[in-house]
Each structure stands twice: as C-alpha cells, then as structure tokens.
Write an enzyme that holds these catalytic residues in place. Structure first.
Site: not given
Length: 428
Positions: A21, A149, A243, A272
């Site tokens: 990014y 996202y 998600d 995560k």
C-alpha cells in the site's frame, strides 16, 4: 550516503523490498523493528512504540507470548512442515477439531490456507461448486456490500467496494459482482428481497464482514442487519458467507461477531488472530450441508484446491496455543474493559472541528474525519508521542492487543485526542 542512524540491513533491503500500500517513489523508509514484547515494538535506535493496531489486528495476546513461542519452538524441533495431501500432522488435526467445537452451530468442516484472502477465495469457489454439485448451474455471482473489503487477490477484489475501495484500476478484468448497500432499514430490506427475486438464479452467495466493515472504513452496523440477512438468504435458498478474518477471535467482544446476532453462516472465514499473530494461517469453515454437497463417488465433485502450506504444523501449533490462551485467560473481559475505556477517552474528539464521528465497538475505536489523506501529517505526531497508529482513508483508529493495560491504552487514546486537537486547530 548511508544514514548512520539507520541499520545497514534497512538501507540495503530498502533498495529491493516492495512495500504494501505504498507509492514507492515517495514512501519514507519503514521503521526498523528489532524486537517485540507485549504491546511494544522496539526499534533499532533503542526507542519503543505502543502498538495501537496490533499489527493489522493480529496480536490478540500481545507480541512474543511465551506460551505460543514455546509451543512453536517445540513443534519446530519435531516437524516444521509436511504436506497435507495424503499426509497428516497432529497440530492440524487437533486444531480442526477444536475449531469445529468452538464455532457456532454445525460449522464443523475446516479447510486450511495461509492467508485471509485465500480463505475468501476458497469460500467463493466452495459456494459456486456447491451449486454445481447440486445440479444448479449459472450461480456464479456474489452479493457484497458498499464499504466492504475482503482481500487483495483477484476474486476477493471483485467483492470489495468498487468505488470506495483500492481496486478500481482492475474494472473490466475482475468478475462483475452485485455490490449493494447494507439493508439497514425497511426500505433496504424491500430492495434486497427484490434483488433476489430478480437475480437469484445468478447468485452463489452473500458475503459480508459482520458488525464492522474493516479496511473499508471501520463502518459499524447492528446485529439486526445480520439477522435479516440470515433470514433473507434462508428464505430465498442462498448461502451466507461471513468474513470473520478481522472480527473473529474476540475483537468485538464475542469469539465470533456472528454470535451477537445468534446466527450461523453457511461458510465462515477466519485468519489474523487465529494464530495469535505469530505465523500465517487461515481457515474456511463450512456447515455440514455445504460439505455434504461435495461427497459422491465421482472425483469431479471434490473441492480441487490445495495451498502448499495448508495445515502447516508450526502455524497450527501457534493457533492451538492461541486457543489455549483464550480458554485460560480473560480475553473477552479484557476486550470489554478496552471498550469502556476507549468509549470514555476518545469522546473528547467528537467536538473537534473536522471530526464527523467517534465510535467504539469491542476493541475497535474510530475517529472519523471530514477528509481523507491526512495520514502523512498525523503519523509523525503520533510517533513523537511513542505510539504506532496508522490512519487510513479518513479515519484514525485503534485496535490494540487485548492484553494492553489501562495506562498503555491511555497513552494511545491521549495521543489521539492531543493530535486530533492539534490537527483540528492547524488543518481543519
């Protein structure tokens, strides 16, 4: 000339490492971290920072937790890796059984991968083939939501917000999905039902981040939205995919966000915090009726997917250790305490010029600005106050490790209130 204040490995590697990014022509050197413990990152120059975002929301138990470290070290001596194709390892088998036991309802079939994006890719592939195996073709599109996202790989990008997200360049290459507003009220519910009535034959599933849409701007929605979506997908006979890569494992105050709506998705993705932020690991978890659709005497009905490092013993050992800690230590109570403190201590930002909202849910605190692109100005001010906070878009947010104490959390929140007050005076 080399910078004598920076380690040589940073300067050598910076010539070759492509950062995430980042516009590489203008991006500053990243901060050289040499050690971590608890909630702190220690830099090469001897200074330390309190990590306010838990390395992209992974560090549920803090950095370098001795139990996770010891379990990984013990596994390293025995079996660092073995393929899951035709072979098995104990950490993966034990982890699959533990996840099946702790996830809601009959979410009890676990497909491992190495990253959250891949777990979403697998979920989408699984949903499409579910319908093919049941003799229904043409169901190849997904319904997703604005501000959503789900990752940066190709199929994942197609279900992210095409206008507000980062993937607009790829329009025309990505599959065209159906991206709509979340049905937050009666009118939204009517529109959603109409969508399914008109295009249900095209739809393989509905996918969303439950309660908090993360990288799309930390947008919150109520549990009632999840309950409606479960009812709607059941009524129209479609699959619901949650998600939980960011929300899972306690971030919002329950082990999984869907529990707050008392629903069970057909497919759920996690990553995560799954491994306690130690090693790459993700899972796509399916209910029995989804798994059963792949069972037959014909090989072509099998799910033909197999990441090389799926079920890696080291990563699964870390995840088993992480689950031990959730069982032994009061993580959800810690999240509740973090929520109370952030709710009180971020509130002063609400009255500042240029701040449009302050919101807290679980261990996520958000200050929303009236403009985007302020991160380059804000980050140095946070660093001066000894904290690592990484604003993006038009938000400044906290998502700290669950083990953070009251004093360290106060340093994070006061850094935000101080810096936002300065920003409001100088920039707004």
């Amino acid at each position: 000339m080399p910078d004598p204040l920076q380690p040589d490995w940073l300067q050598i590697g910076a010539k070759h490492l492509w950062l995430p990014y980042a516009q590489m022509q203008t991006a500053p050197l990243p901060l050289p971290v040499v050690r971590s413990e608890g909630v702190r990152l220690h830099l090469a120059d001897g200074t330390s920072l309190i990590d306010g975002i838990a390395s992209w929301w992974t560090q549920a138990h803090g950095y370098n937790h001795p139990h996770i470290r010891d379990c990984v070290a013990a596994q390293l001596e025995k079996l660092p890796h073995v393929m899951l194709g035709g072979l098995a390892n104990e950490p993966a088998m034990r982890l699959a059984a533990r996840l099946a036991k702790m996830t809601p309802g009959d979410l009890d079939h676990i497909f491992f991968s190495e990253s959250g994006s891949v777990s979403v890719e697998v979920a989408m592939k699984m949903a499409i083939q579910y319908w093919i195996n049941r003799g229904k073709t043409g169901r190849t599109r997904f319904v997703s939501f604005r501000h959503g996202y789900h990752g940066d790989t190709m199929a994942c990008m197609s279900v992210c917000d095409p206008d507000e997200g980062m993937h607009g360049h790829f329009k025309g290459y990505l599959p065209e999905q159906i991206v709509v507003d979340l049905p937050r009220d009666a009118a939204g519910e009517v529109a959603f039902d109409a969508l399914f009535a008109a295009r249900g034959h095209e739809i393989a599933g509905v996918i969303l981040e439950p309660l908090v849409q993360g990288a799309g701007g930390m947008k919150f929605h109520d549990a009632s939205v999840l309950r409606y979506l479960r009812q709607a997908t059941d009524r129209h006979g479609h699959l619901l995919i949650l998600d939980e890569i960011m929300t899972g494992f306690g971030r919002l105050g329950t082990m999984f966000a869907g529990e707050q709506a008392e629903i069970v998705p057909d497919i759920m993705t996690v990553s995560k915090a799954l491994s306690g932020g130690t090693l790459p690991l993700a899972a796509t978890i399916a209910r029995r009726h989804v798994f059963d659709a792949f069972l037959s005497d014909r090989h072509e009905t099998a799910l033909m997917h197999g990441p090389t490092y799926m079920g890696n013993p080291l990563a699964c050992a870390a995840a088993n250790a992480s689950l031990d800690l959730f069982e032994r230590e009061p993580r959800l109570q810690q999240v509740a305490a973090i929520e109370r403190q952030m709710r009180a201590e971020l509130e002063p930002c609400r009255g500042l010029k240029g701040v449009v909202d302050v919101r807290v849910k679980g261990a996520i605190g958000v200050v929303e600005l009236d403009r985007a692109g302020e991160g380059a100005w804000l980050r140095p001010h946070f660093l001066k106050r000894g904290v690592w906070i990484r604003p993006f878009g038009n938000i400044v947010y906290l998502a700290p490790p669950f083990v953070i104490n009251e004093q360290d959390l106060h340093q994070l929140t006061s850094a935000i209130t101080d810096v936002m007050a300065l920003w409001s005076r100088e920039r707004a």
